[in-house]
Design a protein around this motif. Structure first.
Motif, mmCIF file in Angstrom:
data_model
loop_
_atom_site.group_PDB
_atom_site.id
_atom_site.type_symbol
_atom_site.label_atom_id
_atom_site.label_comp_id
_atom_site.label_asym_id
_atom_site.label_seq_id
_atom_site.Cartn_x
_atom_site.Cartn_y
_atom_site.Cartn_z
ATOM 1 N N TRP A 45 -1.865 -6.070 -15.803
ATOM 2 C CA TRP A 45 -1.793 -7.498 -15.522
ATOM 3 C C TRP A 45 -0.440 -7.904 -14.939
ATOM 4 O O TRP A 45 -0.052 -9.067 -15.008
ATOM 5 C CB TRP A 45 -2.097 -8.326 -16.780
ATOM 6 C CG TRP A 45 -3.370 -7.946 -17.444
ATOM 7 C CD1 TRP A 45 -3.494 -7.312 -18.651
ATOM 8 C CD2 TRP A 45 -4.700 -8.127 -16.949
ATOM 9 N NE1 TRP A 45 -4.822 -7.093 -18.942
ATOM 10 C CE2 TRP A 45 -5.587 -7.585 -17.907
ATOM 11 C CE3 TRP A 45 -5.228 -8.696 -15.777
ATOM 12 C CZ2 TRP A 45 -6.964 -7.598 -17.739
ATOM 13 C CZ3 TRP A 45 -6.601 -8.707 -15.608
ATOM 14 C CH2 TRP A 45 -7.436 -8.162 -16.585
ATOM 15 N N CYS A 46 0.271 -6.935 -14.370
ATOM 16 C CA CYS A 46 1.534 -7.211 -13.699
ATOM 17 C C CYS A 46 1.499 -6.575 -12.304
ATOM 18 O O CYS A 46 1.028 -5.451 -12.153
ATOM 19 C CB CYS A 46 2.715 -6.636 -14.483
ATOM 20 S SG CYS A 46 2.993 -7.409 -16.093
ATOM 21 N N ALA A 47 2.019 -7.291 -11.314
ATOM 22 C CA ALA A 47 2.132 -6.739 -9.970
ATOM 23 C C ALA A 47 3.419 -5.925 -9.878
ATOM 24 O O ALA A 47 4.462 -6.346 -10.376
ATOM 25 C CB ALA A 47 2.139 -7.859 -8.938
ATOM 26 N N TYR A 48 3.329 -4.772 -9.239
ATOM 27 C CA TYR A 48 4.457 -3.844 -9.105
ATOM 28 C C TYR A 48 4.773 -3.752 -7.629
ATOM 29 O O TYR A 48 4.072 -3.073 -6.874
ATOM 30 C CB TYR A 48 4.054 -2.490 -9.692
ATOM 31 C CG TYR A 48 5.122 -1.432 -9.746
ATOM 32 C CD1 TYR A 48 6.159 -1.522 -10.668
ATOM 33 C CD2 TYR A 48 5.085 -0.328 -8.893
ATOM 34 C CE1 TYR A 48 7.132 -0.526 -10.747
ATOM 35 C CE2 TYR A 48 6.047 0.667 -8.965
ATOM 36 C CZ TYR A 48 7.069 0.556 -9.893
ATOM 37 O OH TYR A 48 8.030 1.552 -9.975
ATOM 38 N N THR A 49 5.813 -4.467 -7.163
ATOM 39 C CA THR A 49 6.003 -4.677 -5.737
ATOM 40 C C THR A 49 7.314 -4.110 -5.212
ATOM 41 O O THR A 49 8.320 -4.076 -5.916
ATOM 42 C CB THR A 49 5.974 -6.179 -5.391
ATOM 43 O OG1 THR A 49 7.167 -6.813 -5.890
ATOM 44 C CG2 THR A 49 4.758 -6.861 -5.983
ATOM 45 N N THR A 50 7.280 -3.706 -3.966
ATOM 46 C CA THR A 50 8.505 -3.428 -3.230
ATOM 47 C C THR A 50 9.123 -4.772 -2.839
ATOM 48 O O THR A 50 8.489 -5.832 -2.961
ATOM 49 C CB THR A 50 8.216 -2.624 -1.963
ATOM 50 O OG1 THR A 50 7.373 -3.413 -1.100
ATOM 51 C CG2 THR A 50 7.513 -1.308 -2.298
ATOM 52 N N GLU A 51 10.344 -4.741 -2.342
ATOM 53 C CA GLU A 51 10.985 -5.981 -1.903
ATOM 54 C C GLU A 51 10.179 -6.635 -0.777
ATOM 55 O O GLU A 51 10.011 -7.870 -0.758
ATOM 56 C CB GLU A 51 12.407 -5.698 -1.433
ATOM 57 C CG GLU A 51 13.165 -6.930 -0.951
ATOM 58 C CD GLU A 51 13.368 -7.977 -2.031
ATOM 59 O OE1 GLU A 51 13.460 -9.176 -1.670
ATOM 60 O OE2 GLU A 51 13.431 -7.612 -3.232
ATOM 61 N N ILE A 102 -0.633 -1.260 -10.358
ATOM 62 C CA ILE A 102 -0.691 0.193 -10.149
ATOM 63 C C ILE A 102 -2.075 0.741 -10.476
ATOM 64 O O ILE A 102 -2.362 1.908 -10.198
ATOM 65 C CB ILE A 102 0.384 0.945 -10.972
ATOM 66 C CG1 ILE A 102 0.089 0.849 -12.480
ATOM 67 C CG2 ILE A 102 1.772 0.419 -10.661
ATOM 68 C CD1 ILE A 102 0.956 1.770 -13.328
ATOM 69 N N TYR A 103 -2.944 -0.098 -11.069
ATOM 70 C CA TYR A 103 -4.269 0.347 -11.499
ATOM 71 C C TYR A 103 -5.332 0.074 -10.434
ATOM 72 O O TYR A 103 -5.042 -0.328 -9.324
ATOM 73 C CB TYR A 103 -4.634 -0.343 -12.815
ATOM 74 C CG TYR A 103 -3.651 -0.036 -13.922
ATOM 75 C CD1 TYR A 103 -3.664 1.208 -14.565
ATOM 76 C CD2 TYR A 103 -2.699 -0.963 -14.307
ATOM 77 C CE1 TYR A 103 -2.752 1.508 -15.563
ATOM 78 C CE2 TYR A 103 -1.784 -0.679 -15.313
ATOM 79 C CZ TYR A 103 -1.814 0.566 -15.931
ATOM 80 O OH TYR A 103 -0.901 0.853 -16.914
ATOM 81 N N ASN A 104 -6.593 0.322 -10.804
ATOM 82 C CA ASN A 104 -7.749 0.047 -9.940
ATOM 83 C C ASN A 104 -7.692 0.818 -8.625
ATOM 84 O O ASN A 104 -8.218 0.366 -7.604
ATOM 85 C CB ASN A 104 -7.880 -1.456 -9.661
ATOM 86 C CG ASN A 104 -7.968 -2.276 -10.923
ATOM 87 O OD1 ASN A 104 -8.369 -1.777 -11.971
ATOM 88 N ND2 ASN A 104 -7.571 -3.532 -10.843
ATOM 89 N N GLY A 105 -7.055 1.982 -8.662
ATOM 90 C CA GLY A 105 -6.989 2.812 -7.475
ATOM 91 C C GLY A 105 -6.034 2.300 -6.411
ATOM 92 O O GLY A 105 -6.060 2.773 -5.276
ATOM 93 N N ASN A 106 -5.183 1.327 -6.751
ATOM 94 C CA ASN A 106 -4.249 0.777 -5.767
ATOM 95 C C ASN A 106 -3.184 1.792 -5.355
ATOM 96 O O ASN A 106 -2.622 1.684 -4.263
ATOM 97 C CB ASN A 106 -3.578 -0.479 -6.320
ATOM 98 C CG ASN A 106 -4.564 -1.617 -6.508
ATOM 99 O OD1 ASN A 106 -5.566 -1.712 -5.804
ATOM 100 N ND2 ASN A 106 -4.313 -2.472 -7.483
ATOM 101 N N LEU A 107 -2.876 2.751 -6.230
ATOM 102 C CA LEU A 107 -1.964 3.843 -5.907
ATOM 103 C C LEU A 107 -2.747 5.148 -5.918
ATOM 104 O O LEU A 107 -3.684 5.307 -6.697
ATOM 105 C CB LEU A 107 -0.821 3.933 -6.926
ATOM 106 C CG LEU A 107 0.161 2.771 -7.007
ATOM 107 C CD1 LEU A 107 1.242 3.085 -8.045
ATOM 108 C CD2 LEU A 107 0.780 2.454 -5.661
ATOM 109 N N TYR A 145 -11.212 5.292 -11.185
ATOM 110 C CA TYR A 145 -10.716 5.069 -9.823
ATOM 111 C C TYR A 145 -10.065 6.285 -9.176
ATOM 112 O O TYR A 145 -10.120 6.429 -7.959
ATOM 113 C CB TYR A 145 -9.742 3.884 -9.808
ATOM 114 C CG TYR A 145 -10.471 2.581 -9.906
ATOM 115 C CD1 TYR A 145 -10.911 1.906 -8.765
ATOM 116 C CD2 TYR A 145 -10.770 2.024 -11.148
ATOM 117 C CE1 TYR A 145 -11.614 0.722 -8.859
ATOM 118 C CE2 TYR A 145 -11.478 0.829 -11.250
ATOM 119 C CZ TYR A 145 -11.893 0.188 -10.103
ATOM 120 O OH TYR A 145 -12.604 -0.980 -10.201
ATOM 121 N N LEU A 146 -9.452 7.157 -9.967
ATOM 122 C CA LEU A 146 -8.808 8.331 -9.385
ATOM 123 C C LEU A 146 -9.700 9.558 -9.419
ATOM 124 O O LEU A 146 -9.360 10.594 -8.835
ATOM 125 C CB LEU A 146 -7.482 8.615 -10.101
ATOM 126 C CG LEU A 146 -6.427 7.504 -9.991
ATOM 127 C CD1 LEU A 146 -5.153 7.910 -10.710
ATOM 128 C CD2 LEU A 146 -6.134 7.160 -8.530
#
Length: 263
Positions: A45-51, A102-107, A145-146
């Motif tokens: 439930w948190c977004a993990y973002t680059t700048e 980072i979940y749901n296959g986003n990475l 997802y993986l």
């Protein structure tokens, strides 16, 4: 003095939130991390973002920029947005920020495992209580997802155990015998005042739209129960084969908190 941190795990409906609350009441000096909080180990439930991603979010939602900044934590080269703590009527905000988890296959698998292991490696906390932070969210992503096989997931948890060597922690695993009964309870608990189910349709969609769910034709309650039975068997294997010494297995909703603390 008590130093162990606790990772509370178990299937949906096992009573993890209840145990977390009871432990917190008994151990008021402990810090409690719930899903959606900024946590030193968990990113659900948190977004993990680059700048760059972060600036794109601010540009897309200028009306929420101050709230986003207030719910953002800088961690190395990434910014973590606790986006589910932002209440808004902007229709696509939560849906789009979910894509930055980072979940749901986003990475991909390598990137996902690297993030998880890096954060466990940096964690040095004591007297903390976590929910769904070492098994559930990670394993759901790995299975659904993986597309990882059980043996691959077991191998990953051997890495987790090695990464956590020397840390004072225990896994409290709430073991559910009647999975269908547990799901029935949580369906009722997570409904609105009119009896409309809130959690169950979302859980089914999460399962049915996943690559694993589609490949195996999992749908409806039957499909969910099949998936959860598989996950339970895998989690019990992880406990027995990898982290037996660090784990206390508890019968769901049939325990005494004082006895748990003494273990």
């Amino acid at each position: 003095m008590q130093r162990d941190s606790y990772f509370i795990e178990g299937l949906q409906g096992a009573g993890k939130s209840t145990l977390q609350r009871k432990l917190s009441d008994r151990l008021p000096e402990y810090t409690v991390f719930r899903e959606g909080d900024y946590s030193p180990v968990e990113l659900a439930w948190c977004a993990y973002t680059t700048e760059e991603q972060y600036q794109n979010v601010l540009a897309r939602y200028p009306m929420l920029a101050e709230e986003i900044k207030g719910k953002t934590v800088l961690e190395g080269e990434h910014k973590i947005i606790c986006y589910t703590q932002i209440l808004t009527d902007v229709s696509d905000f939560h849906r789009n920020l979910e894509k930055l988890e980072i979940y749901n296959g986003n990475l991909d698998r390598e990137s996902f495992e690297a993030v998880v292991l890096e954060r466990f490696g940096k964690w040095d906390g004591e007297r903390q209580i976590f929910e769904c932070s070492i098994f559930q969210n990670i394993i759901e992503n790995q299975i659904l997802y993986l597309g990882m096989e059980d043996e691959e997931i077991l191998a990953f948890y051997r890495k987790v155990k090695k990464t956590l060597e020397g840390r004072p922690y225990k896994i409290l695993y709430l073991d559910v015998e009647d999975i269908a009964g547990a799901i029935d309870v949580i369906r009722r608990e997570r409904s609105d005042d009119a009896g409309n189910e809130l959690w169950f349709p979302l859980m089914l969609r999460y399962l049915e739209e996943s690559p694993y769910g589609q490949e195996h034709g999992l749908s409806g309650l039957k499909g969910l129960l099949m998936h959860l039975a598989h996950r339970k068997n895998l989690e019990r294997r992880i406990i027995e084969e990898v982290c037996r010494e660090q784990t206390v297995v508890i019968r769901a909703k049939d325990y005494q908190v004082e006895e748990i603390i003494k273990c």
